[in-house]
Scaffold this motif. Sequence first.
Motif, PDB file in Angstrom:
ATOM      1  N   ARG A 143      12.862  -0.025   5.028  1.00  0.00           N
ATOM      2  CA  ARG A 143      13.136  -0.313   6.436  1.00  0.00           C
ATOM      3  C   ARG A 143      11.907  -0.035   7.305  1.00  0.00           C
ATOM      4  O   ARG A 143      11.637  -0.752   8.269  1.00  0.00           O
ATOM      5  N   ARG A 144      11.142   1.004   6.967  1.00  0.00           N
ATOM      6  CA  ARG A 144       9.945   1.306   7.739  1.00  0.00           C
ATOM      7  C   ARG A 144       8.850   0.268   7.517  1.00  0.00           C
ATOM      8  O   ARG A 144       8.062  -0.018   8.421  1.00  0.00           O
ATOM      9  N   LEU A 145       8.786  -0.297   6.328  1.00  0.00           N
ATOM     10  CA  LEU A 145       7.759  -1.295   6.031  1.00  0.00           C
ATOM     11  C   LEU A 145       8.163  -2.707   6.458  1.00  0.00           C
ATOM     12  O   LEU A 145       7.306  -3.587   6.536  1.00  0.00           O
ATOM     13  N   ARG A 146       9.444  -2.931   6.715  1.00  0.00           N
ATOM     14  CA  ARG A 146       9.918  -4.297   6.916  1.00  0.00           C
ATOM     15  C   ARG A 146       9.235  -5.036   8.079  1.00  0.00           C
ATOM     16  O   ARG A 146       8.855  -6.198   7.914  1.00  0.00           O
ATOM     17  N   PRO A 147       9.048  -4.423   9.273  1.00  0.00           N
ATOM     18  CA  PRO A 147       8.363  -5.188  10.334  1.00  0.00           C
ATOM     19  C   PRO A 147       6.966  -5.639   9.933  1.00  0.00           C
ATOM     20  O   PRO A 147       6.566  -6.781  10.205  1.00  0.00           O
TER      21      PRO A 147
ATOM     22  N   LEU B  56      11.182  -2.177  -2.953  1.00  0.00           N
ATOM     23  CA  LEU B  56      10.028  -1.450  -2.446  1.00  0.00           C
ATOM     24  C   LEU B  56       8.755  -1.873  -3.176  1.00  0.00           C
ATOM     25  O   LEU B  56       7.704  -2.083  -2.553  1.00  0.00           O
ATOM     26  N   PHE B  57       8.839  -1.989  -4.485  1.00  0.00           N
ATOM     27  CA  PHE B  57       7.654  -2.390  -5.250  1.00  0.00           C
ATOM     28  C   PHE B  57       7.205  -3.798  -4.856  1.00  0.00           C
ATOM     29  O   PHE B  57       6.017  -4.041  -4.634  1.00  0.00           O
ATOM     30  N   ARG B  58       8.174  -4.718  -4.770  1.00  0.00           N
ATOM     31  CA  ARG B  58       7.838  -6.092  -4.381  1.00  0.00           C
ATOM     32  C   ARG B  58       7.237  -6.125  -2.972  1.00  0.00           C
ATOM     33  O   ARG B  58       6.243  -6.823  -2.718  1.00  0.00           O
ATOM     34  N   MET B  59       7.809  -5.382  -2.059  1.00  0.00           N
ATOM     35  CA  MET B  59       7.326  -5.376  -0.688  1.00  0.00           C
ATOM     36  C   MET B  59       5.905  -4.827  -0.621  1.00  0.00           C
ATOM     37  O   MET B  59       5.047  -5.370   0.102  1.00  0.00           O
ATOM     38  N   THR B  60       5.630  -3.769  -1.385  1.00  0.00           N
ATOM     39  CA  THR B  60       4.291  -3.186  -1.406  1.00  0.00           C
ATOM     40  C   THR B  60       3.275  -4.170  -1.967  1.00  0.00           C
ATOM     41  O   THR B  60       2.169  -4.336  -1.414  1.00  0.00           O
ATOM     42  N   VAL B  61       3.618  -4.829  -3.066  1.00  0.00           N
ATOM     43  CA  VAL B  61       2.706  -5.808  -3.671  1.00  0.00           C
ATOM     44  C   VAL B  61       2.435  -6.957  -2.714  1.00  0.00           C
ATOM     45  O   VAL B  61       1.286  -7.413  -2.553  1.00  0.00           O
TER      46      VAL B  61
ATOM     47  N   LEU C  63      -8.234   2.222   0.396  1.00  0.00           N
ATOM     48  CA  LEU C  63      -7.343   3.113  -0.330  1.00  0.00           C
ATOM     49  C   LEU C  63      -8.139   4.307  -0.826  1.00  0.00           C
ATOM     50  O   LEU C  63      -9.209   4.145  -1.416  1.00  0.00           O
ATOM     51  N   VAL C  64      -7.628   5.503  -0.586  1.00  0.00           N
ATOM     52  CA  VAL C  64      -8.325   6.695  -1.059  1.00  0.00           C
ATOM     53  C   VAL C  64      -7.829   7.110  -2.430  1.00  0.00           C
ATOM     54  O   VAL C  64      -8.345   8.057  -3.012  1.00  0.00           O
ATOM     55  N   GLY C  65      -6.838   6.468  -2.974  1.00  0.00           N
ATOM     56  CA  GLY C  65      -6.323   6.775  -4.300  1.00  0.00           C
ATOM     57  C   GLY C  65      -6.046   5.507  -5.059  1.00  0.00           C
ATOM     58  O   GLY C  65      -6.013   4.420  -4.503  1.00  0.00           O
ATOM     59  N   HIS C  66      -5.855   5.674  -6.339  1.00  0.00           N
ATOM     60  CA  HIS C  66      -5.625   4.511  -7.193  1.00  0.00           C
ATOM     61  C   HIS C  66      -4.198   4.482  -7.729  1.00  0.00           C
ATOM     62  O   HIS C  66      -3.923   3.796  -8.708  1.00  0.00           O
ATOM     63  N   ASP C  67      -3.292   5.216  -7.140  1.00  0.00           N
ATOM     64  CA  ASP C  67      -1.912   5.231  -7.604  1.00  0.00           C
ATOM     65  C   ASP C  67      -1.000   4.662  -6.527  1.00  0.00           C
ATOM     66  O   ASP C  67      -1.388   4.508  -5.361  1.00  0.00           O
ATOM     67  N   PHE C  68       0.216   4.375  -6.941  1.00  0.00           N
ATOM     68  CA  PHE C  68       1.173   3.726  -6.051  1.00  0.00           C
ATOM     69  C   PHE C  68       1.504   4.600  -4.850  1.00  0.00           C
ATOM     70  O   PHE C  68       1.624   4.111  -3.713  1.00  0.00           O
ATOM     71  N   ASP C  69       1.659   5.911  -5.059  1.00  0.00           N
ATOM     72  CA  ASP C  69       2.038   6.796  -3.958  1.00  0.00           C
ATOM     73  C   ASP C  69       0.959   6.846  -2.882  1.00  0.00           C
ATOM     74  O   ASP C  69       1.272   6.862  -1.676  1.00  0.00           O
ATOM     75  N   ALA C  70      -0.323   6.885  -3.298  1.00  0.00           N
ATOM     76  CA  ALA C  70      -1.405   6.918  -2.306  1.00  0.00           C
ATOM     77  C   ALA C  70      -1.430   5.628  -1.503  1.00  0.00           C
ATOM     78  O   ALA C  70      -1.596   5.645  -0.273  1.00  0.00           O
ATOM     79  N   GLU C  71      -1.271   4.501  -2.180  1.00  0.00           N
ATOM     80  CA  GLU C  71      -1.246   3.224  -1.475  1.00  0.00           C
ATOM     81  C   GLU C  71      -0.068   3.153  -0.518  1.00  0.00           C
ATOM     82  O   GLU C  71      -0.194   2.666   0.616  1.00  0.00           O
ATOM     83  N   LEU C  72       1.079   3.653  -0.984  1.00  0.00           N
ATOM     84  CA  LEU C  72       2.274   3.608  -0.138  1.00  0.00           C
ATOM     85  C   LEU C  72       2.085   4.456   1.115  1.00  0.00           C
ATOM     86  O   LEU C  72       2.528   4.061   2.210  1.00  0.00           O
ATOM     87  N   ARG C  73       1.434   5.592   1.005  1.00  0.00           N
ATOM     88  CA  ARG C  73       1.200   6.432   2.180  1.00  0.00           C
ATOM     89  C   ARG C  73       0.338   5.697   3.205  1.00  0.00           C
ATOM     90  O   ARG C  73       0.581   5.786   4.409  1.00  0.00           O
ATOM     91  N   HIS C  74      -0.681   4.964   2.752  1.00  0.00           N
ATOM     92  CA  HIS C  74      -1.524   4.220   3.671  1.00  0.00           C
ATOM     93  C   HIS C  74      -0.749   3.092   4.353  1.00  0.00           C
ATOM     94  O   HIS C  74      -0.890   2.857   5.554  1.00  0.00           O
ATOM     95  N   LEU C  75       0.090   2.417   3.576  1.00  0.00           N
ATOM     96  CA  LEU C  75       0.867   1.324   4.166  1.00  0.00           C
ATOM     97  C   LEU C  75       1.873   1.856   5.168  1.00  0.00           C
ATOM     98  O   LEU C  75       2.143   1.223   6.200  1.00  0.00           O
ATOM     99  N   LEU C  76       2.451   3.012   4.889  1.00  0.00           N
ATOM    100  CA  LEU C  76       3.377   3.609   5.856  1.00  0.00           C
ATOM    101  C   LEU C  76       2.643   4.008   7.141  1.00  0.00           C
ATOM    102  O   LEU C  76       3.197   3.898   8.239  1.00  0.00           O
ATOM    103  N   GLY C  77       1.403   4.486   6.995  1.00  0.00           N
ATOM    104  CA  GLY C  77       0.625   4.787   8.183  1.00  0.00           C
ATOM    105  C   GLY C  77       0.354   3.540   9.008  1.00  0.00           C
ATOM    106  O   GLY C  77       0.428   3.566  10.246  1.00  0.00           O
ATOM    107  N   LEU C  78       0.040   2.430   8.342  1.00  0.00           N
ATOM    108  CA  LEU C  78      -0.173   1.174   9.048  1.00  0.00           C
ATOM    109  C   LEU C  78       1.118   0.681   9.697  1.00  0.00           C
ATOM    110  O   LEU C  78       1.121   0.213  10.838  1.00  0.00           O
ATOM    111  N   ALA C  79       2.240   0.795   8.963  1.00  0.00           N
ATOM    112  CA  ALA C  79       3.524   0.342   9.502  1.00  0.00           C
ATOM    113  C   ALA C  79       3.947   1.171  10.702  1.00  0.00           C
ATOM    114  O   ALA C  79       4.631   0.669  11.605  1.00  0.00           O
ATOM    115  N   ARG C  80       3.544   2.430  10.733  1.00  0.00           N
ATOM    116  CA  ARG C  80       3.948   3.308  11.837  1.00  0.00           C
ATOM    117  C   ARG C  80       3.374   2.834  13.172  1.00  0.00           C
ATOM    118  O   ARG C  80       4.008   2.978  14.212  1.00  0.00           O
ATOM    119  N   VAL C  81       2.151   2.280  13.155  1.00  0.00           N
ATOM    120  CA  VAL C  81       1.523   1.848  14.410  1.00  0.00           C
ATOM    121  C   VAL C  81       1.619   0.338  14.611  1.00  0.00           C
ATOM    122  O   VAL C  81       1.198  -0.166  15.654  1.00  0.00           O
TER     123      VAL C  81
END
Length: 367
Positions: free
Chosen positions: A245-249, A277-282, A340-358
């Motif tokens: 829901r946070r990433l949807r917009p 979630l995985f599909r949305m992130t990709v 991306l500061v990391g090479h794993d899914f969780d690090a990427e997801l944190r960055h995308l959530l930061g982008l989605a927040r603003v």
Amino acid sequence: MSSLIPEAVAWLVIGYIGVITAGRLMLLRDTIIDQLVNRMLLWSIAAMLLYRCAPTPSITSLPTALSVGCVVMTTMYLYVMARYIVAETGPAAVWRRHRRCGLVAAVATVVMVVSGMAAEDNGRPVDLGVHGPAAIFGFAYAAPLAVNMVVFLFAGIRELRIGDLSAKGQLVCWLLGISGGFVLVNQALSLAQLLTGWPDLGPQLPRGELDFVLCLVLDVTLLAIPLLSALLALAGWDRDGRICRRLRPLWRDLTAAVPEIVLPADARRGADPATRLFRMTVEIRDALLHLGSYLPTEPHSAFESDWEITDYARRLAHAARARKAGSVPTVAGAGPRLPLVGHDFDAELRHLLGLARVWSQTRAAMG
């Protein structure tokens, strides 16, 4: 009926188990274990209903004997599940074993019905008796139950010794082990009472019903945990659903600008929050790659080394509008994109959530 369980409590338990079973039949039926568990619960409900509907609590009555047969059938499912977990056999082998165990339970039920009728005709009670019909009845009931429970307990001990279980899984194994041990202890006490008269615990039938109901309530409560998780996922209240829901917009706006990167829908797993979630992130990541060449150039230092999430969100919104309008890319190839500061899914997801927040605030400020 049994004096150990009040009538109102018994029907409340039946209703509780019925609700959990109905929920599992609707939401948890994909795996072999889920299918075996659901069938076991249906047999458990049948056992309780037959017992409550018997005209008398006598073991020689047909409904009560059939109820005890249903109890034996529920333990057969424990045996099948234990063998499946230990041997890791295929579905065909599991259902062959299921049919054989069902036949054993049916034969045991017929033996109990016939021996109970024989004892009634001779005027001898089966409960607490040591004569022929009582011995046959007791063996037909206790032997498969003891074998099934022992196999199930050993499977649980094996899983605990392997050490691959989570803390929650270990707790479930311990609780199921306590439940199974309680059944075996009760059977041992009943056998001692039958052979020696000690301890004097009274009739076995009410105690056996209480034993079955207590263990069933505990087991059903444990089985309600994955059902609750499935309900939360269905409502979108689980962790993955909340993140979606946070990433949807952000996802909606970016895929509208780059619709060709949207993956084909999987109808079978479309409702799985983890898959969504995985599909949305990709898809967001692919959209960022496509929109990199449309990002407006800035005169200040390199984007990768001097990154501001709000500034990037503003430039990304410009890029999405430009591509959606059919404009020519501002640079050849892929321009700067979200670092991306990391090479794993969780690090990427944190960055995308930061982008989605603003993201929503940035788009609203741009008008």
